[in-house]
Design a protein around this motif. Structure first.
Motif, PDB file in Angstrom:
ATOM      1  N   ILE A 146      19.576  67.818 -22.580  1.00  8.21           N
ATOM      2  CA  ILE A 146      21.006  67.551 -22.737  1.00  8.21           C
ATOM      3  C   ILE A 146      21.494  66.911 -21.450  1.00  8.21           C
ATOM      4  O   ILE A 146      21.159  67.339 -20.347  1.00  8.21           O
ATOM      5  CB  ILE A 146      21.759  68.855 -23.034  1.00  8.21           C
ATOM      6  CG1 ILE A 146      21.307  69.388 -24.382  1.00  8.21           C
ATOM      7  CG2 ILE A 146      23.262  68.636 -23.004  1.00  8.21           C
ATOM      8  CD1 ILE A 146      21.802  70.765 -24.695  1.00  8.21           C
ATOM      9  N   LYS A 147      22.287  65.868 -21.597  1.00  3.04           N
ATOM     10  CA  LYS A 147      22.781  65.130 -20.438  1.00  3.04           C
ATOM     11  C   LYS A 147      24.285  65.381 -20.296  1.00  3.04           C
ATOM     12  O   LYS A 147      25.046  65.173 -21.230  1.00  3.04           O
ATOM     13  CB  LYS A 147      22.504  63.637 -20.654  1.00  3.04           C
ATOM     14  CG  LYS A 147      22.913  62.755 -19.532  1.00  3.04           C
ATOM     15  CD  LYS A 147      22.535  61.313 -19.855  1.00  3.04           C
ATOM     16  CE  LYS A 147      23.196  60.364 -18.909  1.00  3.04           C
ATOM     17  NZ  LYS A 147      22.987  58.970 -19.295  1.00  3.04           N
ATOM     18  N   ASP A 148      24.688  65.873 -19.111  1.00  2.94           N
ATOM     19  CA  ASP A 148      26.105  66.081 -18.787  1.00  2.94           C
ATOM     20  C   ASP A 148      26.470  65.134 -17.659  1.00  2.94           C
ATOM     21  O   ASP A 148      25.834  65.151 -16.607  1.00  2.94           O
ATOM     22  CB  ASP A 148      26.351  67.522 -18.299  1.00  2.94           C
ATOM     23  CG  ASP A 148      26.555  68.495 -19.421  1.00  2.94           C
ATOM     24  OD1 ASP A 148      27.313  68.170 -20.347  1.00  2.94           O
ATOM     25  OD2 ASP A 148      25.977  69.582 -19.367  1.00  2.94           O
ATOM     26  N   GLU A 149      27.490  64.343 -17.885  1.00  5.42           N
ATOM     27  CA  GLU A 149      27.945  63.393 -16.854  1.00  5.42           C
ATOM     28  C   GLU A 149      29.447  63.525 -16.652  1.00  5.42           C
ATOM     29  O   GLU A 149      30.202  63.634 -17.621  1.00  5.42           O
ATOM     30  CB  GLU A 149      27.636  61.947 -17.270  1.00  5.42           C
ATOM     31  CG  GLU A 149      26.163  61.621 -17.378  1.00  5.42           C
ATOM     32  CD  GLU A 149      25.482  61.477 -16.033  1.00  5.42           C
ATOM     33  OE1 GLU A 149      26.157  61.118 -15.046  1.00  5.42           O
ATOM     34  OE2 GLU A 149      24.272  61.726 -15.970  1.00  5.42           O
ATOM     35  N   TYR A 150      29.854  63.528 -15.389  1.00  3.97           N
ATOM     36  CA  TYR A 150      31.277  63.485 -15.032  1.00  3.97           C
ATOM     37  C   TYR A 150      31.629  62.035 -14.693  1.00  3.97           C
ATOM     38  O   TYR A 150      30.859  61.350 -14.016  1.00  3.97           O
ATOM     39  CB  TYR A 150      31.547  64.349 -13.798  1.00  3.97           C
ATOM     40  CG  TYR A 150      31.890  65.785 -14.086  1.00  3.97           C
ATOM     41  CD1 TYR A 150      31.174  66.548 -14.996  1.00  3.97           C
ATOM     42  CD2 TYR A 150      32.944  66.396 -13.432  1.00  3.97           C
ATOM     43  CE1 TYR A 150      31.493  67.868 -15.246  1.00  3.97           C
ATOM     44  CE2 TYR A 150      33.264  67.724 -13.673  1.00  3.97           C
ATOM     45  CZ  TYR A 150      32.538  68.444 -14.571  1.00  3.97           C
ATOM     46  OH  TYR A 150      32.868  69.757 -14.812  1.00  3.97           O
ATOM     47  N   TYR A 151      32.781  61.604 -15.168  1.00  2.00           N
ATOM     48  CA  TYR A 151      33.289  60.262 -14.860  1.00  2.00           C
ATOM     49  C   TYR A 151      34.680  60.445 -14.269  1.00  2.00           C
ATOM     50  O   TYR A 151      35.545  61.061 -14.889  1.00  2.00           O
ATOM     51  CB  TYR A 151      33.341  59.413 -16.126  1.00  2.00           C
ATOM     52  CG  TYR A 151      31.976  59.221 -16.751  1.00  2.00           C
ATOM     53  CD1 TYR A 151      31.137  58.205 -16.330  1.00  2.00           C
ATOM     54  CD2 TYR A 151      31.527  60.083 -17.749  1.00  2.00           C
ATOM     55  CE1 TYR A 151      29.874  58.032 -16.896  1.00  2.00           C
ATOM     56  CE2 TYR A 151      30.272  59.928 -18.319  1.00  2.00           C
ATOM     57  CZ  TYR A 151      29.460  58.896 -17.885  1.00  2.00           C
ATOM     58  OH  TYR A 151      28.212  58.740 -18.440  1.00  2.00           O
ATOM     59  N   GLU A 152      34.879  59.902 -13.082  1.00  2.00           N
ATOM     60  CA  GLU A 152      36.110  60.150 -12.330  1.00  2.00           C
ATOM     61  C   GLU A 152      36.844  58.849 -12.028  1.00  2.00           C
ATOM     62  O   GLU A 152      36.297  57.763 -12.198  1.00  2.00           O
ATOM     63  CB  GLU A 152      35.758  60.881 -11.030  1.00  2.00           C
ATOM     64  CG  GLU A 152      35.051  62.205 -11.289  1.00  2.00           C
ATOM     65  CD  GLU A 152      34.358  62.784 -10.069  1.00  2.00           C
ATOM     66  OE1 GLU A 152      33.981  62.009  -9.160  1.00  2.00           O
ATOM     67  OE2 GLU A 152      34.184  64.011 -10.044  1.00  2.00           O
ATOM     68  N   ASN A 153      38.094  58.987 -11.576  1.00  2.94           N
ATOM     69  CA  ASN A 153      38.944  57.847 -11.242  1.00  2.94           C
ATOM     70  C   ASN A 153      38.949  56.832 -12.382  1.00  2.94           C
ATOM     71  O   ASN A 153      38.764  55.641 -12.174  1.00  2.94           O
ATOM     72  CB  ASN A 153      38.479  57.199  -9.929  1.00  2.94           C
ATOM     73  CG  ASN A 153      38.555  58.157  -8.768  1.00  2.94           C
ATOM     74  OD1 ASN A 153      39.605  58.734  -8.493  1.00  2.94           O
ATOM     75  ND2 ASN A 153      37.438  58.369  -8.097  1.00  2.94           N
TER      76      ASN A 153
END
Length: 167
Positions: A146-153
């Motif tokens: 499972i891939k968890d990614e945070y995307y900011e700004n």
């Protein structure tokens, strides 16, 4: 049909037991294992968790429903969670959420008909200084990582680029 944890998941559970003095303290990590194993925490997944840990089913259910990071209904292959708490809201998260709703053709809290996307509005993802932000959890076939990614700004343009990378 009753759900049963795989040998790999059971081995992960046994490994966790060695790290915790109190067996009940292992419940949160085991709920993550269950969610990874079964895709979401259905009634059967909660029952299997209770059986594995020897914890009353009511305690397992109460714990799973208290925390927002556990999926209590089936989600799409890509679960997109947009923070709309005050820090993100001030810098435009509401516009990001509305853009995603329009792009995906679903409202927050819904899953697309093809089961590819689930869109959720969440209170906080712990990146208050980098908003607006979202987390995307992508699941493949059962047993795949499972891939968890945070995307900011985030901007609308960044969101469109990110959506373009999802298969």
């Amino acid at each position: 049909m009753a759900l049963v944890f795989s040998e790999k998941a059971q081995a992960s559970y046994e490994k966790l037991l060695k790290r915790y003095v109190d067996k009940q303290a292992v419940l949160l990590p085991v709920l993550y294992i269950a969610q990874d194993e079964f895709g979401w925490l259905s009634d059967d997944a909660l029952k299997a968790t209770a059986e594995l840990t020897g914890t009353p089913e009511a305690v397992v259910r109460a714990t799973a429903t208290f925390y927002t990071m556990f999926d209590k209904k089936q989600v799409g292959k890509h679960h997109i969670q947009v923070c709309t708490n005050v820090s993100c809201d001030i810098v435009g998260s509401e516009a990001i959420l509305r853009h995603l709703e329009e792009k995906l053709g679903i409202k927050a809290g819904e899953t697309s008909v093809d089961k590819k996307y689930t869109l959720s509005e969440v209170e906080c993802l712990g990146a208050c200084g980098y908003g607006p932000m979202m987390e995307i959890t992508s699941r493949g076939a059962p047993g795949e990582e499972i891939k968890d990614e945070y995307y900011e700004n985030l901007t609308v343009e960044k969101v469109d680029e990110i959506l373009g990378t999802l298969l």
